[in-house]
Design a protein around this motif. Structure first.
Motif, mmCIF file in Angstrom:
data_model
loop_
_atom_site.group_PDB
_atom_site.id
_atom_site.type_symbol
_atom_site.label_atom_id
_atom_site.label_comp_id
_atom_site.label_asym_id
_atom_site.label_seq_id
_atom_site.Cartn_x
_atom_site.Cartn_y
_atom_site.Cartn_z
ATOM 1 N N GLY A 105 0.778 -1.233 0.000
ATOM 2 C CA GLY A 105 0.000 0.000 0.000
ATOM 3 C C GLY A 105 0.808 1.280 0.000
ATOM 4 N N ALA A 106 2.023 1.229 -0.549
ATOM 5 C CA ALA A 106 2.905 2.394 -0.466
ATOM 6 C C ALA A 106 2.325 3.633 -1.133
ATOM 7 C CB ALA A 106 4.262 2.062 -1.071
ATOM 8 N N GLY A 107 1.496 3.460 -2.144
ATOM 9 C CA GLY A 107 0.920 4.620 -2.820
ATOM 10 C C GLY A 107 -0.515 4.906 -2.451
ATOM 11 N N ALA A 108 -1.051 4.170 -1.476
ATOM 12 C CA ALA A 108 -2.463 4.315 -1.117
ATOM 13 C C ALA A 108 -2.652 5.431 -0.098
ATOM 14 C CB ALA A 108 -2.999 3.002 -0.550
ATOM 15 N N THR A 109 -3.789 6.103 -0.185
ATOM 16 C CA THR A 109 -4.159 7.127 0.798
ATOM 17 C C THR A 109 -5.520 6.789 1.380
ATOM 18 O OG1 THR A 109 -2.898 8.875 -0.308
ATOM 19 C CG2 THR A 109 -4.638 9.561 1.200
ATOM 20 N N VAL A 110 -5.578 6.687 2.705
ATOM 21 C CA VAL A 110 -6.827 6.451 3.421
ATOM 22 C C VAL A 110 -7.269 7.768 4.036
ATOM 23 C CG1 VAL A 110 -7.921 5.275 5.365
ATOM 24 C CG2 VAL A 110 -6.298 4.039 3.912
ATOM 25 N N GLY A 111 -8.450 8.227 3.678
ATOM 26 C CA GLY A 111 -9.002 9.439 4.273
ATOM 27 C C GLY A 111 -9.770 9.096 5.531
ATOM 28 N N ALA A 123 -3.980 17.393 5.540
ATOM 29 C CA ALA A 123 -4.744 17.482 6.777
ATOM 30 C C ALA A 123 -5.439 18.837 6.857
ATOM 31 C CB ALA A 123 -3.830 17.292 7.985
ATOM 32 N N VAL A 124 -6.638 18.837 7.412
ATOM 33 C CA VAL A 124 -7.403 20.076 7.523
ATOM 34 C C VAL A 124 -8.344 19.940 8.720
ATOM 35 C CG1 VAL A 124 -9.336 19.345 6.056
ATOM 36 C CG2 VAL A 124 -8.720 21.772 6.167
ATOM 37 N N LEU A 175 -2.123 8.825 5.449
ATOM 38 C CA LEU A 175 -3.423 9.254 5.964
ATOM 39 C C LEU A 175 -3.780 10.647 5.466
ATOM 40 C CD1 LEU A 175 -2.830 8.040 9.594
ATOM 41 C CD2 LEU A 175 -4.768 7.289 8.192
ATOM 42 N N GLY A 176 -5.001 10.786 4.969
ATOM 43 C CA GLY A 176 -5.584 12.093 4.736
ATOM 44 C C GLY A 176 -6.476 12.388 5.930
ATOM 45 N N THR A 209 -11.287 13.712 -1.290
ATOM 46 C CA THR A 209 -11.399 13.283 -2.683
ATOM 47 C C THR A 209 -10.436 14.065 -3.562
ATOM 48 O OG1 THR A 209 -13.719 12.660 -2.393
ATOM 49 C CG2 THR A 209 -12.967 13.050 -4.643
ATOM 50 N N ASP A 210 -10.393 15.377 -3.365
ATOM 51 C CA ASP A 210 -9.524 16.225 -4.176
ATOM 52 C C ASP A 210 -8.046 15.996 -3.880
ATOM 53 O OD1 ASP A 210 -11.762 17.326 -5.303
ATOM 54 O OD2 ASP A 210 -11.712 19.167 -4.110
ATOM 55 N N ASN A 211 -7.755 15.409 -2.732
ATOM 56 C CA ASN A 211 -6.360 15.191 -2.348
ATOM 57 C C ASN A 211 -5.928 13.730 -2.425
ATOM 58 O OD1 ASN A 211 -4.881 17.783 -1.198
ATOM 59 N ND2 ASN A 211 -7.057 17.963 -0.686
ATOM 60 N N GLY A 212 -6.606 12.960 -3.280
ATOM 61 C CA GLY A 212 -6.105 11.645 -3.660
ATOM 62 C C GLY A 212 -6.458 10.479 -2.781
ATOM 63 N N ALA A 213 -7.434 10.608 -1.905
ATOM 64 C CA ALA A 213 -7.824 9.458 -1.088
ATOM 65 C C ALA A 213 -8.427 8.372 -1.966
ATOM 66 C CB ALA A 213 -8.817 9.877 -0.013
ATOM 67 N N GLY A 214 -8.004 7.134 -1.762
ATOM 68 C CA GLY A 214 -8.609 6.016 -2.470
ATOM 69 C C GLY A 214 -9.872 5.534 -1.785
ATOM 70 N N ALA A 215 -9.942 5.768 -0.475
ATOM 71 C CA ALA A 215 -11.113 5.392 0.317
ATOM 72 C C ALA A 215 -11.209 6.354 1.492
ATOM 73 C CB ALA A 215 -10.998 3.951 0.804
ATOM 74 N N ILE A 216 -12.423 6.575 1.985
ATOM 75 C CA ILE A 216 -12.656 7.524 3.079
ATOM 76 C C ILE A 216 -13.421 6.814 4.186
ATOM 77 C CG2 ILE A 216 -13.777 9.669 3.765
ATOM 78 C CD1 ILE A 216 -13.369 10.686 0.906
ATOM 79 N N ASN A 217 -12.884 6.901 5.404
ATOM 80 C CA ASN A 217 -13.507 6.259 6.563
ATOM 81 C C ASN A 217 -14.372 7.248 7.325
ATOM 82 O OD1 ASN A 217 -13.275 3.652 8.330
ATOM 83 N ND2 ASN A 217 -13.253 5.376 9.759
ATOM 84 N N MET A 218 -15.597 6.802 7.627
ATOM 85 C CA MET A 218 -16.537 7.625 8.400
ATOM 86 C C MET A 218 -17.085 6.778 9.540
ATOM 87 S SD MET A 218 -18.447 9.747 5.309
ATOM 88 C CE MET A 218 -18.945 8.260 4.405
ATOM 89 N N SER A 219 -16.357 6.749 10.658
ATOM 90 C CA SER A 219 -16.776 5.968 11.819
ATOM 91 C C SER A 219 -17.685 6.797 12.711
ATOM 92 C CB SER A 219 -15.539 5.493 12.595
ATOM 93 O OG SER A 219 -14.880 4.454 11.915
ATOM 94 N N PHE A 220 -18.773 7.235 12.147
ATOM 95 C CA PHE A 220 -19.777 8.020 12.870
ATOM 96 C C PHE A 220 -21.098 7.855 12.133
ATOM 97 C CE2 PHE A 220 -17.465 10.753 9.898
ATOM 98 C CZ PHE A 220 -18.485 11.253 9.103
ATOM 99 N N GLY A 221 -22.160 8.325 12.726
ATOM 100 C CA GLY A 221 -23.439 8.240 12.043
ATOM 101 C C GLY A 221 -24.599 8.583 12.944
ATOM 102 N N GLY A 222 -25.787 8.556 12.372
ATOM 103 C CA GLY A 222 -27.010 8.852 13.097
ATOM 104 C C GLY A 222 -27.792 9.942 12.420
ATOM 105 N N GLY A 223 -29.082 9.898 12.597
ATOM 106 C CA GLY A 223 -29.934 10.932 12.030
ATOM 107 C C GLY A 223 -30.353 10.615 10.609
ATOM 108 N N PRO A 224 -31.215 11.462 10.069
ATOM 109 C CA PRO A 224 -31.795 11.198 8.749
ATOM 110 C C PRO A 224 -30.834 11.548 7.621
ATOM 111 C CG PRO A 224 -32.602 13.278 9.571
ATOM 112 C CD PRO A 224 -31.766 12.692 10.679
ATOM 113 N N PRO A 225 -31.087 11.021 6.431
ATOM 114 C CA PRO A 225 -30.288 11.387 5.252
ATOM 115 C C PRO A 225 -30.632 12.793 4.792
ATOM 116 C CG PRO A 225 -32.088 9.954 4.609
ATOM 117 C CD PRO A 225 -32.125 10.023 6.111
ATOM 118 N N ASN A 226 -29.777 13.370 3.959
ATOM 119 C CA ASN A 226 -30.117 14.659 3.349
ATOM 120 C C ASN A 226 -29.469 14.792 1.993
ATOM 121 O OD1 ASN A 226 -27.524 16.171 3.480
ATOM 122 N ND2 ASN A 226 -27.814 15.999 5.689
#
Length: 547
Positions: free
Chosen positions: A131-137, A157-158, A200-201, A221-238
């Motif tokens: 995974g030397a060239g992979a970026t995980v957001g 990072a931001v 890591l992004g 996405t704009d900074n080259g992440a191949g995948a983005i992790n979102m370990s959170f959630g809840g509430g309705p979609p929008n």
């Protein structure tokens, strides 16, 4: 309802590529038959023996210039001439926690501190890519920027919503998730990350407002992440989150969201927008929703139902036996969960106490995210939908079907990476060859004779990237055009190298194009110009006899 970090309440509070092969500079000549004269073929080409080879297998080790090796390859006695590589031993990182026995009460003998990496198939994945060239957001509470297992892995990072500094983490959740995905690996200390060499992004968004999440998805996405992790959630979609999701998916990014830590069937946004009650359809969804299982491969009462894509290890035991979760990196700050007596912090070799056990679907998700990033690194041609499907198809499951408790099964990173490397999306190439000119002849009666012309082709199915496995050639089609008329198919063959005889009797300019098709169904791109041009000239007229 505010979004929530996807960790359990009271439970949380207690909570190789094979190395890059190097070319030796020598080549291996594979003979068409074991009885073929190896020495004669080598001598004819002007090459030299460079080692004993394997004569009983019809293999000779040779050395020579590019011209000599090309001549050897053209010899009809030789099937192939290939570069020789020095292979590495199988990749096994030297991070202590991969081998150190877990000592928590109730832990079965033979269990290591990071047992979940081997159980998820990561050693097999690492045999293909590190995974030397992979970026995980990671969109989360931040990251402990000075942690020795994380500092060298941080890329873009931001911070959104607060002004504490993107590389700080008062909660510890983001640091833990980041380490599970991309902690420094094979560095002889601490823990290993599922993505080994990935970077890591980081999006620090501790308020987890929709705006912050949306801006985070766009930033990563704009900074080259191949995948983005979102370990959170809840509430309705929008609809706003929908826009961000579509933006990432259109650019090949795999979005991964944690399911609920309760046995809910509604996993809440963003999970419910990635897999909106259609998980039973393996081809449906815009991302992956991950529930948790324990070391016994059972769901201990985490999210279930039609929004669950698959499961991953996020717990050790639903009964409280063994370690209180998965071991990973942690923050130096004293966190709220510690004030509530979680006893989750752990000190590893060298006296560094910035490690902890946490459990929940939050911990299950980054293992899947790291896998998706490895797929993007191994096979850049895959779309987001293809990577999502591969992760689900390759998961371990009983009976081969989707189930409400674990979706399409439990993550198998090794099987997913192997499937990705065999997904051939590289177009084959070919070229036709013909003589440049031909003059027709007449028979004794002065009629134009049919002339036989051989049209040859050579085709190949390129590898595309170092880890990929080409599907191989299926067929080659040959097309002919006379003058400015349309191309028409005049023949085909299954061999990568072949030819056919054309019978011509009309003068004109003939052009030829070959089109290769591989076993994956990829068809060679249309030619911008002919492969070969044959000018057929009229037969000479017989001289008129005098009277």
């Amino acid at each position: 309802m505010h979004a929530r970090l996807a960790t359990t309440g009271l439970l949380l509070l207690c909570a190789v590529p094979a190395g890059a092969a190097e070319p030796t500079g020598r080549h291996l000549a594979v003979m068409e038959s074991r009885s073929a004269s190896v020495s004669a073929a080598i001598a004819t080409a002007g090459a030299e023996r460079a080692g004993p080879g394997a004569p009983r297998l019809g293999i000779a080790t040779v050395d020579g210039s590019a011209r000599e090796l090309a001549a050897l390859k053209r010899d009809p006695r030789v099937e192939a001439v290939v570069p020789e590589y020095a292979r590495d031993l199988r990749r096994v990182p030297n991070d202590p926690s991969l081998a150190t026995a877990e000592t928590a009460a109730g832990t079965p003998p033979g269990t290591t501190e990071q047992w979940f990496l081997a159980r998820s198939g990561f050693p097999a994945a690492w045999d293909v890519t590190t995974g030397a060239g992979a970026t995980v957001g990671v969109i989360d509470s931040g990251i402990e920027g000075g942690h020795p297992e994380l500092a060298g892995k941080i890329g873009p990072a931001v911070e959104f919503g607060t002004a504490e500094g993107a590389l700080s983490d008062a909660d510890g959740h983001g640091s833990h998730v980041s380490g599970l995905a991309c902690a420094g690996t094979d560095d002889g200390r601490g823990v290993a990350g599922a993505g080994w060499g990935c970077r890591l992004g980081v999006v620090k968004a501790p308020l987890l407002r929709d705006e912050d999440v949306i801006r985070g998805i766009q930033f990563l996405t704009d900074n080259g992440a191949g995948a983005i992790n979102m370990s959170f959630g809840g509430g309705p979609p929008n609809a706003a989150l929908d826009q961000a999701i579509d933006y990432a998916v259109a650019r090949g990014v795999v979005l991964v969201a944690a399911a609920s830590n309760e046995p809910d069937t509604d996993q809440g946004a963003p999970a419910s927008q990635l897999q909106p009650n259609n998980a039973q359809d393996i081809g449906a969804g815009r991302g992956l929703v991950v529930t948790g299982v324990d070391a016994g491969d059972a769901n201990p009462a985490a999210g279930i139902g039609p929004q669950v894509s698959l499961a991953s290890y996020g717990f050790f035991s639903g009964s409280g036996a063994g370690p209180p979760g998965l071991l990973s990196t942690y923050t130096s700050a004293v966190t709220t969960r510690e004030a509530q007596l979680c006893f989750c912090r752990k000190t590893l070799g060298g006296g560094d106490n910035r490690f902890a056990y946490l459990q929940g679907t939050s911990m299950a998700a980054p293992l899947v995210t790291a896998t998706a990033a490895l797929l993007a690194e191994v096979n850049p041609a895959l779309s987001a939908a293809e990577k999502i499907r591969i992760v689900k198809q390759s998961a371990r499951r009983a009976g081969g079907a989707w189930s409400p408790e674990v979706g399409w099964g439990i993550l198998d990173a090794g099987a997913a990476v192997d499937s990705a490397r065999r997904a051939d999306r590289v177009l084959p190439v070919s070229r036709a060859r013909a003589r440049r000119s031909l003059r027709l002849k007449r028979d004794r009666r002065g009629r134009t004779k049919v002339q036989r012309v051989r049209i040859a082709w050579a085709a190949s199915d390129p590898q595309g990237a170092p880890a990929l496995v080409p599907s191989g050639m299926a067929s080659v089609e040959l097309y002919e055009r006379r003058g400015k008329g349309p191309y028409r198919r005049v023949g085909s063959g299954r061999a990568p190298r072949g030819s056919l005889i054309r019978r011509l009797r009309r003068p004109g300019t003939y052009t030829y194009v070959s089109v290769a098709v591989d076993r994956a169904g990829n068809r060679e791109a249309p030619a911008l110009r002919p492969d070969a041009t044959l000018r057929v000239r009229s037969a000479k007229k017989f001289p008129r006899r005098g009277r």
